[in-house]
Enzyme design. Structure first.
Site, PDB file in Angstrom:
ATOM      1  N   ALA A 123      44.119  83.065  94.916  1.00  0.00           N
ATOM      2  CA  ALA A 123      44.675  82.927  93.569  1.00  0.00           C
ATOM      3  C   ALA A 123      43.925  83.824  92.586  1.00  0.00           C
ATOM      4  O   ALA A 123      42.762  84.172  92.787  1.00  0.00           O
ATOM      5  CB  ALA A 123      44.594  81.482  93.116  1.00  0.00           C
ATOM      6  N   GLY A 168      44.239  81.129  98.884  1.00  0.00           N
ATOM      7  CA  GLY A 168      45.699  81.221  98.969  1.00  0.00           C
ATOM      8  C   GLY A 168      46.173  82.331  99.878  1.00  0.00           C
ATOM      9  O   GLY A 168      47.277  82.251 100.433  1.00  0.00           O
ATOM     10  N   GLU A 171      46.123  80.786 103.184  1.00  0.00           N
ATOM     11  CA  GLU A 171      47.195  79.780 103.222  1.00  0.00           C
ATOM     12  C   GLU A 171      48.559  80.438 103.427  1.00  0.00           C
ATOM     13  O   GLU A 171      49.431  79.883 104.110  1.00  0.00           O
ATOM     14  CB  GLU A 171      47.174  78.951 101.939  1.00  0.00           C
ATOM     15  N   GLU A 191      37.626  77.022  98.657  1.00  0.00           N
ATOM     16  CA  GLU A 191      37.938  76.258  97.440  1.00  0.00           C
ATOM     17  C   GLU A 191      36.906  75.191  97.087  1.00  0.00           C
ATOM     18  O   GLU A 191      36.668  74.936  95.892  1.00  0.00           O
ATOM     19  CB  GLU A 191      39.328  75.604  97.588  1.00  0.00           C
TER      20      GLU A 191
END
Length: 317
Positions: A123, A168, A171, A191
């Site tokens: 992100a 992300g 992910e 994270e």
């Protein structure tokens, strides 16, 4: 769902409302056509054109040609931020996946990066810092939904990982069917070091791939691992010399592209949906998926090609 405001701007329209519409509803609204009209082919072509026009500058969508026709590539291009997923890139990913989902000629998807030594850094934390908690929640929910949409595509998807795939970015790779990386790749879900958890599917997809205990260690510690270690724990399908991940992924995509399209879609459905059912229900699903291939022209073509000792020519019918 597509934002009416965003599409309107891309077409030069001035929209006074921000609405969430399905692509087909949006097209009919803009053109004054009832949604019930029998214009399926026109809608599909228009959806593809519309979504491609509105795609982000940081996400490029292209179809390969000639013998590679059917292979689609989504390329991440945001070098100044190491392909961090900001709102603009997220919109580009959403529009690209929508276009692929509406493209009946798409058979295999490859997601790659044109930025050296990075797949996707996760992100965009600079954008995140300016968001309120409710805005962060909305962003993460949208990211999770986008990756679930990617995972649910009927065609196989391959993440091509060179360099960093973090947060992300990993992910997104976990949402793909296959992952191929270079030896110098770095993968991780960091994270917890930011006092949050992976929120776009990481806590669910990683343990299903590498096992609960290994996933917990990686998430609890936020540890980053090499491409070779990722291969050892089953996080990636192939780990190749640095710089060769794209070529290996293309080889795999070409192998898939030569198979019967309906069979590939049904195989993916049987595996993905069957994992969430008990054995009896999963076997019933397999029976249903197999039946979907029985009455296709491609099945007859496969038998004919075998008898005639030639390569089959599949059409997806």
């Amino acid at each position: 769902m597509v934002s009416f405001t965003a599409i309107g701007k891309s077409l030069g329209h001035r929209c006074t409302k921000s609405l969430k519409l399905r692509p087909s509803q949006l097209l009919c609204h803009l053109n004054g056509i009832p949604e019930s009209y029998g214009v399926r082919q026109w809608q599909l072509q228009s959806i593809r054109t519309l979504l491609l026009q509105s795609a982000s500058e940081s996400v490029k969508l292209r179809s390969l040609s000639d013998s590679d026709c059917g292979i689609i590539e989504v390329n991440l291009v945001r070098p100044e931020a190491k392909n961090a997923i900001g709102n603009d890139m997220l919109r580009g990913l959403q529009h690209s996946f929508e276009a692929i989902n509406s493209n009946s000629s798409a058979k295999v998807l490859m997601i790659s990066s044109s930025v050296p030594r990075v797949f996707c850094a996760g992100a965009d934390l600079k954008e995140r810092k300016k968001m309120s908690p409710s805005e962060v929640q909305a962003y993460v929910n949208s990211l999770r939904e986008t990756f679930s949409f990617l995972e649910a595509l009927q065609i196989p998807s391959i993440a091509v990982i060179e360099g960093a795939a973090l947060g992300g970015g990993l992910e997104m790779a976990l949402s793909c069917d296959l992952r191929i990386c270079g030896e110098e790749a770095t993968l991780g879900l960091p994270e917890t070091g930011l006092a949050i958890i992976p929120g776009a599917g990481g806590t669910q997809r990683l343990p299903r791939l590498v096992g609960k205990s290994v996933a917990k260690e990686l998430i609890f510690t936020g540890r980053r691992i090499s491409g070779r270690d990722a291969r050892l724990i089953g996080l990636v399908n192939h780990c190749v010399p640095a710089g060769e991940a794209y070529l290996r992924a293309l080889e795999v995509a070409r192998e898939i592209n030569q198979k019967g399209p309906v069979a590939i879609k049904m195989a993916k459905r049987a595996i993905d949906e069957g994992l969430h059912k008990d054995r009896a229900a999963a076997l019933a699903l397999e029976e249903d998926c197999y039946e979907q291939t029985l009455y296709t022209k491609d099945r007859l073509e496969g038998l004919a090609a075998f008898a005639e000792k030639r390569k089959p020519i599949y059409t997806g019918e």
